[in-house]
Design an enzyme around this catalytic site. Structure first.
Site, PDB file in Angstrom:
ATOM      1  N   THR A   1      27.755  -8.431  22.108  1.00 17.70           N
ATOM      2  CA  THR A   1      26.786  -8.518  21.008  1.00 17.70           C
ATOM      3  C   THR A   1      27.348  -7.955  19.704  1.00 17.70           C
ATOM      4  OG1 THR A   1      24.670  -7.605  20.257  1.00 17.70           O
ATOM      5  CG2 THR A   1      25.849  -6.317  21.879  1.00 17.70           C
ATOM      6  N   ASP A   2      26.774  -8.387  18.580  1.00 20.63           N
ATOM      7  CA  ASP A   2      27.171  -7.815  17.287  1.00 20.63           C
ATOM      8  C   ASP A   2      26.674  -6.374  17.126  1.00 20.63           C
ATOM      9  OD1 ASP A   2      24.448  -8.321  16.937  1.00 20.63           O
ATOM     10  OD2 ASP A   2      24.672  -9.521  15.121  1.00 20.63           O
ATOM     11  N   GLU A   3      25.722  -5.956  17.993  1.00 21.57           N
ATOM     12  CA  GLU A   3      25.141  -4.615  17.825  1.00 21.57           C
ATOM     13  C   GLU A   3      26.152  -3.499  18.070  1.00 21.57           C
ATOM     14  OE1 GLU A   3      21.278  -3.855  19.293  1.00 21.57           O
ATOM     15  OE2 GLU A   3      20.548  -5.863  18.826  1.00 21.57           O
TER      16      GLU A   3
ATOM     17  N   LYS B   1      26.747  -1.668  25.765  1.00 24.54           N
ATOM     18  CA  LYS B   1      27.541  -2.892  25.569  1.00 24.54           C
ATOM     19  C   LYS B   1      28.923  -2.525  24.982  1.00 24.54           C
ATOM     20  CE  LYS B   1      26.502  -6.684  26.109  1.00 24.54           C
ATOM     21  NZ  LYS B   1      26.580  -7.580  27.310  1.00 24.54           N
TER      22      LYS B   1
ATOM     23  N   LEU C   1      17.885 -11.412  39.358  1.00 25.29           N
ATOM     24  CA  LEU C   1      16.480 -11.786  39.067  1.00 25.29           C
ATOM     25  C   LEU C   1      15.648 -10.545  38.765  1.00 25.29           C
ATOM     26  CD1 LEU C   1      15.702 -14.702  41.566  1.00 25.29           C
ATOM     27  CD2 LEU C   1      16.603 -14.823  39.235  1.00 25.29           C
TER      28      LEU C   1
ATOM     29  N   TYR D   1      21.205   0.633  24.277  1.00 22.23           N
ATOM     30  CA  TYR D   1      21.660  -0.721  24.615  1.00 22.23           C
ATOM     31  C   TYR D   1      23.036  -0.992  24.009  1.00 22.23           C
ATOM     32  CZ  TYR D   1      22.314  -5.757  23.991  1.00 22.23           C
ATOM     33  OH  TYR D   1      22.848  -7.019  23.957  1.00 22.23           O
TER      34      TYR D   1
HETATM   35  P1  NAD Z   1      18.315 -11.706  29.416  1.00 25.49           P
HETATM   36  O1  NAD Z   1      17.727 -10.334  29.499  1.00 25.49           O
HETATM   37  O2  NAD Z   1      17.456 -12.857  29.058  1.00 25.49           O
HETATM   38  O3  NAD Z   1      19.014 -12.077  30.810  1.00 25.49           O
HETATM   39  C1  NAD Z   1      19.793 -11.158  31.534  1.00 25.49           C
HETATM   40  C2  NAD Z   1      20.017 -11.732  32.926  1.00 25.49           C
HETATM   41  O4  NAD Z   1      20.824 -10.809  33.656  1.00 25.49           O
HETATM   42  C3  NAD Z   1      18.706 -11.901  33.727  1.00 25.49           C
HETATM   43  O5  NAD Z   1      18.700 -13.152  34.378  1.00 25.49           O
HETATM   44  C4  NAD Z   1      18.762 -10.767  34.736  1.00 25.49           C
HETATM   45  O6  NAD Z   1      18.087 -11.059  35.954  1.00 25.49           O
HETATM   46  C5  NAD Z   1      20.271 -10.607  34.951  1.00 25.49           C
HETATM   47  N1  NAD Z   1      20.628  -9.265  35.420  1.00 25.49           N
HETATM   48  C6  NAD Z   1      20.219  -8.084  34.881  1.00 25.49           C
HETATM   49  N2  NAD Z   1      20.722  -7.052  35.605  1.00 25.49           N
HETATM   50  C7  NAD Z   1      21.489  -7.599  36.579  1.00 25.49           C
HETATM   51  C8  NAD Z   1      22.283  -7.048  37.620  1.00 25.49           C
HETATM   52  N3  NAD Z   1      22.366  -5.724  37.811  1.00 25.49           N
HETATM   53  N4  NAD Z   1      22.949  -7.893  38.457  1.00 25.49           N
HETATM   54  C9  NAD Z   1      22.865  -9.244  38.281  1.00 25.49           C
HETATM   55  N5  NAD Z   1      22.103  -9.814  37.326  1.00 25.49           N
HETATM   56  C10 NAD Z   1      21.427  -9.010  36.466  1.00 25.49           C
HETATM   57  O7  NAD Z   1      19.552 -11.569  28.420  1.00 25.49           O
HETATM   58  P2  NAD Z   1      20.066 -12.577  27.305  1.00 25.49           P
HETATM   59  O8  NAD Z   1      19.322 -12.343  26.057  1.00 25.49           O
HETATM   60  O9  NAD Z   1      20.173 -13.924  27.879  1.00 25.49           O
HETATM   61  O10 NAD Z   1      21.545 -11.986  27.088  1.00 25.49           O
HETATM   62  C11 NAD Z   1      22.616 -12.391  27.917  1.00 25.49           C
HETATM   63  C12 NAD Z   1      23.881 -11.670  27.487  1.00 25.49           C
HETATM   64  O11 NAD Z   1      24.182 -11.977  26.133  1.00 25.49           O
HETATM   65  C13 NAD Z   1      23.782 -10.140  27.563  1.00 25.49           C
HETATM   66  O12 NAD Z   1      25.015  -9.645  28.007  1.00 25.49           O
HETATM   67  C14 NAD Z   1      23.511  -9.724  26.123  1.00 25.49           C
HETATM   68  O13 NAD Z   1      24.016  -8.431  25.881  1.00 25.49           O
HETATM   69  C15 NAD Z   1      24.281 -10.786  25.368  1.00 25.49           C
HETATM   70  N6  NAD Z   1      23.772 -11.101  24.016  1.00 25.49           N
HETATM   71  C16 NAD Z   1      22.451 -11.432  23.835  1.00 25.49           C
HETATM   72  C17 NAD Z   1      22.009 -11.806  22.557  1.00 25.49           C
HETATM   73  C18 NAD Z   1      20.568 -12.218  22.300  1.00 25.49           C
HETATM   74  O14 NAD Z   1      20.201 -12.457  21.148  1.00 25.49           O
HETATM   75  N7  NAD Z   1      19.732 -12.339  23.321  1.00 25.49           N
HETATM   76  C19 NAD Z   1      22.902 -11.831  21.486  1.00 25.49           C
HETATM   77  C20 NAD Z   1      24.239 -11.477  21.715  1.00 25.49           C
HETATM   78  C21 NAD Z   1      24.666 -11.129  22.990  1.00 25.49           C
HETATM   79  O1  DAU Z   2      22.066  -8.859  17.635  1.00 29.69           O
HETATM   80  C1  DAU Z   2      22.151  -9.292  18.960  1.00 29.69           C
HETATM   81  C2  DAU Z   2      21.051  -8.650  19.774  1.00 29.69           C
HETATM   82  O2  DAU Z   2      19.826  -9.277  19.383  1.00 29.69           O
HETATM   83  C3  DAU Z   2      21.259  -8.794  21.285  1.00 29.69           C
HETATM   84  O3  DAU Z   2      22.417  -8.112  21.654  1.00 29.69           O
HETATM   85  C4  DAU Z   2      20.057  -8.234  22.050  1.00 29.69           C
HETATM   86  O4  DAU Z   2      20.217  -8.445  23.430  1.00 29.69           O
HETATM   87  C5  DAU Z   2      18.809  -8.951  21.565  1.00 29.69           C
HETATM   88  O5  DAU Z   2      17.673  -8.413  22.201  1.00 29.69           O
HETATM   89  C6  DAU Z   2      18.663  -8.828  20.045  1.00 29.69           C
HETATM   90  O6  DAU Z   2      18.384  -7.462  19.666  1.00 29.69           O
HETATM   91  P1  DAU Z   2      17.338  -7.103  18.495  1.00 29.69           P
HETATM   92  O7  DAU Z   2      16.869  -5.727  18.693  1.00 29.69           O
HETATM   93  O8  DAU Z   2      17.879  -7.472  17.174  1.00 29.69           O
HETATM   94  O9  DAU Z   2      16.174  -8.183  18.860  1.00 29.69           O
HETATM   95  P2  DAU Z   2      14.580  -8.045  18.907  1.00 29.69           P
HETATM   96  O10 DAU Z   2      14.049  -9.434  19.087  1.00 29.69           O
HETATM   97  O11 DAU Z   2      14.142  -7.002  19.873  1.00 29.69           O
HETATM   98  O12 DAU Z   2      14.226  -7.551  17.467  1.00 29.69           O
HETATM   99  C7  DAU Z   2      14.611  -8.294  16.306  1.00 29.69           C
HETATM  100  C8  DAU Z   2      14.156  -7.514  15.081  1.00 29.69           C
HETATM  101  O13 DAU Z   2      12.715  -7.534  15.022  1.00 29.69           O
HETATM  102  C9  DAU Z   2      14.534  -6.048  15.123  1.00 29.69           C
HETATM  103  O14 DAU Z   2      14.820  -5.622  13.788  1.00 29.69           O
HETATM  104  C10 DAU Z   2      13.264  -5.335  15.617  1.00 29.69           C
HETATM  105  C11 DAU Z   2      12.158  -6.217  15.084  1.00 29.69           C
HETATM  106  N1  DAU Z   2      10.942  -6.312  15.934  1.00 29.69           N
HETATM  107  C12 DAU Z   2      11.085  -6.608  17.244  1.00 29.69           C
HETATM  108  C13 DAU Z   2       9.967  -6.747  18.066  1.00 29.69           C
HETATM  109  C14 DAU Z   2      10.128  -7.043  19.545  1.00 29.69           C
HETATM  110  C15 DAU Z   2       9.687  -6.202  15.340  1.00 29.69           C
HETATM  111  O15 DAU Z   2       9.565  -5.962  14.134  1.00 29.69           O
HETATM  112  N2  DAU Z   2       8.579  -6.336  16.146  1.00 29.69           N
HETATM  113  C16 DAU Z   2       8.674  -6.589  17.500  1.00 29.69           C
HETATM  114  O16 DAU Z   2       7.617  -6.682  18.187  1.00 29.69           O
END
Ligand code: NAD
Ligand code: DAU
Length: 350
Positions: free
Chosen positions: A131-133, A160, A36, A156
């Site tokens: 992630t694709d990153e 990963k 959390l 980040y």
């Molecule tokens: P998020 O930041 O919304 O959630 C992360 C969760 O992990 C939170 O509930 C947080 O409390 C918990 N957490 C963080 N540190 C912790 C720790 N030390 N111990 C236990 N719990 C912990 O993340 P999300 O966007 O839901 O992403 C989830 C997973 O999917 C991540 O591994 C992320 O790299 C991956 N991912 C995210 C995206 C995206 O677009 N959001 C895309 C591809 C992959």
């Molecule tokens: O590709 C998968 C990833 O997507 C996940 O692994 C990450 O956890 C997730 O956060 C996300 O990363 P991005 O950096 O792509 O997402 P974000 O929403 O932060 O940004 C999306 C795009 O928009 C990026 O090119 C940065 C831009 N951006 C982002 C924010 C927050 C803006 O232009 N303005 C903003 O305020």
């Protein structure tokens, strides 16, 4: 009988995965293990928290002593690992947190699983969500496949990538039953409003500037979060040990075009004149090391497991905007207090 630990289940994607498994598999016990952090919110799971096959345990995967006791107590039969620090901008401000949770936390989890599961004939599954990153940045053409070399640029994505390497090393060295999936950008309900889509919806709604990094030329491939959860379900149950799957939406958008589309949807929904919300678009300093383009080739997942996105981006975005407009209380809750302070600092110089 499966007893599955889902780490990070109180976060954005994790809560959708927990909900899907709790509802679809009443015979499984689902334990949501989450620290959390600011991103973890139990309100994301209110609708299923009363169900008998769901339990929440608060814990930090960086704390190996806690993990050892937790494993002895619970004896899980599988892990789906989503817990992570997930926001690229925060990783630029504070890389150390990302090394701790994403690298050390993952290694702690692998280690405790290896020790507890060693010698078991059923070889329990360790599924790591990535992630694709990790693949780096594309030019105008091409797509990431499962064999694209890793080339991370942000703290980040470096963290990963490192965790993915450790997961593969535990398969190759100790024979653990690991699987990895690398997904593109998710969007949908319960998305924390530090990320582009929920941040833009919230700001447009409140008539605040919508910050676009650089020229808004960067391209992301967007996938509806429930389609990601469905892919995770399939991969968890069907993938062979040691394999990797890419997951993506075949849905590339330039940031500026996506924000303009959101402005236009919200003009209609909020009864504003067409073009009114677009006046809020504000170009700000670019993100350091900003990857230009991500695009996922998810052919392997389609051919081997029959997965495809279930809805179009236009449908998904409309559902998402409607959800944010209908869930004012959730939004106010997560944008108050500590988050507000972060938000002010993050955008102070932009
Ligand atoms: P998020 O930041 O919304 O959630 C992360 C969760 O992990 C939170 O509930 C947080 O409390 C918990 N957490 C963080 N540190 C912790 C720790 N030390 N111990 C236990 N719990 C912990 O993340 P999300 O966007 O839901 O992403 C989830 C997973 O999917 C991540 O591994 C992320 O790299 C991956 N991912 C995210 C995206 C995206 O677009 N959001 C895309 C591809 C992959
Ligand atoms: O590709 C998968 C990833 O997507 C996940 O692994 C990450 O956890 C997730 O956060 C996300 O990363 P991005 O950096 O792509 O997402 P974000 O929403 O932060 O940004 C999306 C795009 O928009 C990026 O090119 C940065 C831009 N951006 C982002 C924010 C927050 C803006 O232009 N303005 C903003 O305020």
């Amino acid at each position: 009988m499966q007893k599955i630990v889902i780490t990070g289940g109180a976060g954005f994607i994790g809560s959708h995965v927990v909900r899907r498994f709790v509802k679809n598999y009443p015979d499984y016990t689902i334990i949501n293990l989450d620290k959390l952090t600011y991103a973890g919110n139990l309100a994301n799971l209110k609708d299923i928290e009363h169900l008998p096959n769901y339990r929440f345990v608060k814990g930090d995967i960086v704390d190996s002593k806690f993990l050892i006791d937790f494993f002895v107590e619970e004896q899980p039969t599988a892990i789906i690992h989503l817990a992570a620090e997930s926001h690229v901008d925060r990783s630029i401000t504070n890389p150390h947190d990302f090394v701790m949770t994403n690298v050390l936390g993952t290694v702690n989890l692998l280690n405790v699983a290896r020790i507890n599961w060693e010698g078991r004939a059923d070889n329990p599954r360790f599924y790591h969500i990535s992630t694709d990153e990790v693949y780096g940045s594309l030019g105008k053409d091409g797509m990431f496949t499962e064999t694209t070399s890793y080339d991370p640029h942000s703290p980040y994505s470096a963290s990963k990538a490192s965790s993915d390497h450790f997961v593969r090393a535990y398969h190759d060295t100790y024979g653990m039953n690991t699987v990895i999936s690398n997904c593109s950008n998710n969007y949908g309900s319960f998305h924390f409003p530090e990320k582009l889509i929920p941040l833009a919806i919230n700001n447009i709604k409140q008539n605040k500037p919508v910050p676009v990094y650089g020229k808004g030329e960067n391209v992301r491939d967007w996938l509806w979060v429930e389609d990601h959860a469905r892919a995770i379900d399939l991969i968890f149950h069907k993938a062979k040990a040691g394999t990797t799957y890419n997951i993506g939406g075949h849905n590339e958008w330039k940031n500026i075009d996506l924000i303009r589309l959101l402005c236009s949807i919200l003009d209609k929904k909020l009864g504003r004149a067409e073009g009114e919300s677009a006046k809020l678009i504000t170009f700000v300093t670019d993100r350091a090391g900003h990857d230009l383009r991500y695009a996922i080739d998810a052919t392997k997942l389609k051919n081997e497991l029959g997965w495809m996105p279930s809805i179009t981006f236009e449908e998904g975005l409309e559902k998402t905007v409607d959800w944010y407009l209908a869930n004012e209380e959730w939004l106010t809750d997560v944008t108050s207090g500590h988050y507000q302070q972060y938000y002010n600092e993050q955008y102070a110089n932009r």
